[in-house]
Design a protein around this motif. Structure first.
Motif, PDB file in Angstrom:
ATOM      1  N   SER A 430       0.940  -1.147  -0.123  1.00 16.26           N
ATOM      2  CA  SER A 430       0.077  -0.033  -0.047  1.00 16.26           C
ATOM      3  C   SER A 430       1.006   1.175  -0.216  1.00 16.26           C
ATOM      4  O   SER A 430       0.718   2.237  -0.703  1.00 16.26           O
ATOM      5  N   GLN A 433       2.132   1.725  -3.388  1.00 16.90           N
ATOM      6  CA  GLN A 433       1.068   2.047  -4.480  1.00 16.90           C
ATOM      7  C   GLN A 433       0.930   3.767  -4.192  1.00 16.90           C
ATOM      8  O   GLN A 433       0.727   4.494  -5.220  1.00 16.90           O
ATOM      9  N   LYS A 434       1.091   4.113  -2.854  1.00 11.93           N
ATOM     10  CA  LYS A 434       0.886   5.459  -2.651  1.00 11.93           C
ATOM     11  C   LYS A 434       2.015   6.296  -3.390  1.00 11.93           C
ATOM     12  O   LYS A 434       1.752   7.524  -3.663  1.00 11.93           O
ATOM     13  N   GLN A 436       3.701   5.430  -5.875  1.00 13.16           N
ATOM     14  CA  GLN A 436       3.878   5.519  -7.154  1.00 13.16           C
ATOM     15  C   GLN A 436       2.742   6.518  -7.671  1.00 13.16           C
ATOM     16  O   GLN A 436       2.751   7.543  -8.651  1.00 13.16           O
ATOM     17  N   LYS A 437       1.436   6.762  -6.945  1.00 13.64           N
ATOM     18  CA  LYS A 437       0.526   7.708  -7.385  1.00 13.64           C
ATOM     19  C   LYS A 437       0.785   8.949  -7.064  1.00 13.64           C
ATOM     20  O   LYS A 437       0.521  10.027  -8.046  1.00 13.64           O
ATOM     21  N   LYS A 438       1.562   9.530  -5.926  1.00 10.23           N
ATOM     22  CA  LYS A 438       2.166  10.709  -5.913  1.00 10.23           C
ATOM     23  C   LYS A 438       3.496  10.987  -7.097  1.00 10.23           C
ATOM     24  O   LYS A 438       3.383  12.334  -7.635  1.00 10.23           O
ATOM     25  N   LYS A 440       3.183  10.070 -10.034  1.00  2.58           N
ATOM     26  CA  LYS A 440       2.285  10.178 -11.546  1.00  2.58           C
ATOM     27  C   LYS A 440       1.598  11.476 -11.428  1.00  2.58           C
ATOM     28  O   LYS A 440       1.463  12.220 -12.257  1.00  2.58           O
ATOM     29  N   ASP A 441       1.010  11.946 -10.170  1.00  2.00           N
ATOM     30  CA  ASP A 441       0.303  13.237  -9.890  1.00  2.00           C
ATOM     31  C   ASP A 441       1.309  14.446  -9.957  1.00  2.00           C
ATOM     32  O   ASP A 441       1.061  15.485 -10.796  1.00  2.00           O
TER      33      ASP A 441
END
Length: 462
Positions: A430, A433-434, A436-438, A440-441
């Protein structure tokens, strides 16, 4: 006067020392161990086995050549530099003088029945510690230098040999370089040289260095046992030494009992037929009919007996020339004997069935021609293994019952640890994943807005 007294005392002690190294015959077990074995002192026992079968019979090769077992006892041997093969004991007897061959290995079964265990070893604690046996047979036999970690008794049965010994203290100066002890030129070592004649035995303490050699035909045998054997008072009865104990009846630690003679019993019996002649089938059948060893209790020779004899004869006619002769024995090799042994015994059992049927008809006794002693011992050993395994399984089950609560607790702890590892893995996933999302954003925010000049494209295409 003082010098003379000193010299006299020195001579007396020297003579006492020399006498102490030799005895006529065997000492009793107690004296042998206390005075020699426990003190690590070698001993020559003159004429100790002078009346034993090995001394009485082994002085001539004819004794062995007359044995049918000589054809069915084999050794792996280097005869010449170009010839390394398995040869029969009989072939060895025919070649060893011309090729200076030496037979140095475990005592073969054919010779065991002539070797009596040296009398000082007739004691239960020693019998349990017997380790190995060996034979040395040949012309100009030479061995060593050797160092044994076992106690050793060597007895001379035929011919003469010489033994050179170095004590375990002196051998440290020599090392184990393999230097010839018989031709050493050194004053720093004390060498003991002893001549052995038929009937003599020598005790060599463990960890001593020794070499042996003979200049003519010589046969000797070795018996070894574990060091540090303790014999208590009264344990070794002198009466035990009065009855000869042959080594074929003794269990040695590193050797299984040799059942060769038992397994080849009936083939060897047929070899005795060839002492004076060879046989066609008709002659062979006639000899069988008059064989009192096999058919002492046969009432009548029947047609069925003849059929069995017809099946038996081709098994003995190894070279397939239509005759059973010594030429067949010259063609014999271990793998062939192994192949026909069972078939020969099957035919003997067929004869046995006929004898038993005839005896039952007249109210006589049945018999067993094939003596399956080795099969009995094999069966007994299997039964012992099964019993031991059952006992071990029972003991294992009892132990499992005792540790079962601990095992259950350990299993629960393992499940808890595994569950914690799974949760930790999910947490790590988790977090990743967080991240990777940061990333990407962040890239989306940093991306320029509106049309941009792109490398490799014409301006008018924009």
């Amino acid at each position: 006067m003082d010098k003379m007294n000193t010299l006299h005392i020195s001579i007396v002690f020297s003579l006492m020392y020399l006498v102490r190294l030799r005895e006529m015959g065997f000492p009793n077990t107690k004296d042998f161990f206390e005075q020699y074995v426990d003190r690590s002192q070698y001993l020559v026992m003159k004429g100790a086995i002078i009346d034993s079968p090995s001394v009485l019979h082994w002085n001539k090769d004819d004794y062995f050549l007359k044995m049918p077992e000589a054809w069915t006892t084999w050794f792996q041997m280097i005869v010449t530099k170009k010839f390394n093969d398995t040869i029969s004991f009989r072939t060895f007897l025919e070649l060893y003088e011309d090729y200076s061959l030496s037979l140095v290995e475990h005592v073969p079964a054919i010779m065991m029945t002539d070797i009596c265990l040296p009398k000082p070893l007739h004691c239960k604690p020693i019998l349990k510690s017997l380790y190995d046996h060996a034979i040395s047979f040949g012309y100009e036999v030479k061995t060593g230098p050797l160092r044994s970690d076992k106690e050793l008794m060597t007895c001379q049965s035929a011919g003469e040999s010489q033994v050179v010994l170095v004590s375990k203290n002196d051998k440290e100066q020599l090392g184990l370089s393999g230097e010839d002890l018989f031709h050493m030129n050194t004053s720093s070592l004390r060498l003991y040289k002893e001549d052995l004649t038929p009937g003599d035995c020598i005790y060599i303490p463990h960890d001593w260095l020794y070499s042996r050699q003979s200049v003519s035909r010589s046969i000797s045998f070795d018996i070894s046992w574990e060091p540090n054997v303790k014999i208590g008072n009264g344990v070794c009865d002198s009466k035990q030494q009065q009855t000869p104990l042959f080594i074929n009846k003794i269990k040695f630690k590193v050797l299984d009992r040799d059942w060769t003679l038992d397994k080849n019993k009936w083939f060897n019996h047929f070899v005795t037929y060839l002492e004076n002649q060879d046989y066609s089938y008709e002659q062979f059948e006639n000899r069988l009919k008059h064989d009192k060893t096999m058919f002492a209790n046969l009432v009548n020779w029947t047609e069925e007996c003849s059929e069995i004899a017809k099946e038996l004869f081709p098994m003995l006619d190894i070279n397939k020339d239509g005759r059973f002769s010594k030429k067949d024995l010259n063609s014999l090799i271990p793998v062939i004997l192994e192949a026909i042994r069972g078939s020969v015994q099957d035919r003997i059992l067929d004869f046995q069935d006929i004898i038993n049927d005839q005896q039952l008809q007249i109210g006589g006794k049945t018999e067993n021609l094939v003596v399956p002693e080795y099969m009995k011992e094999y069966t007994e050993s299997i039964q012992r293994i099964i019993q031991q395994t059952a006992s071990q399984m029972e003991a294992t089950q009892q132990m499992m019952d005792k540790v079962q609560p601990q095992l259950s607790q350990m299993q629960k702890q393992y499940k808890d640890i595994q569950k914690a590892k799974d949760e930790l893995l999910k947490y790590d996933q988790s977090i990743e994943q967080k991240k990777q999302k940061k990333r990407k954003d962040k890239k989306e925010k940093e991306k320029p807005k509106g049309p941009q000049m792109t490398s490799g494209k014409r301006r008018d295409e924009l």
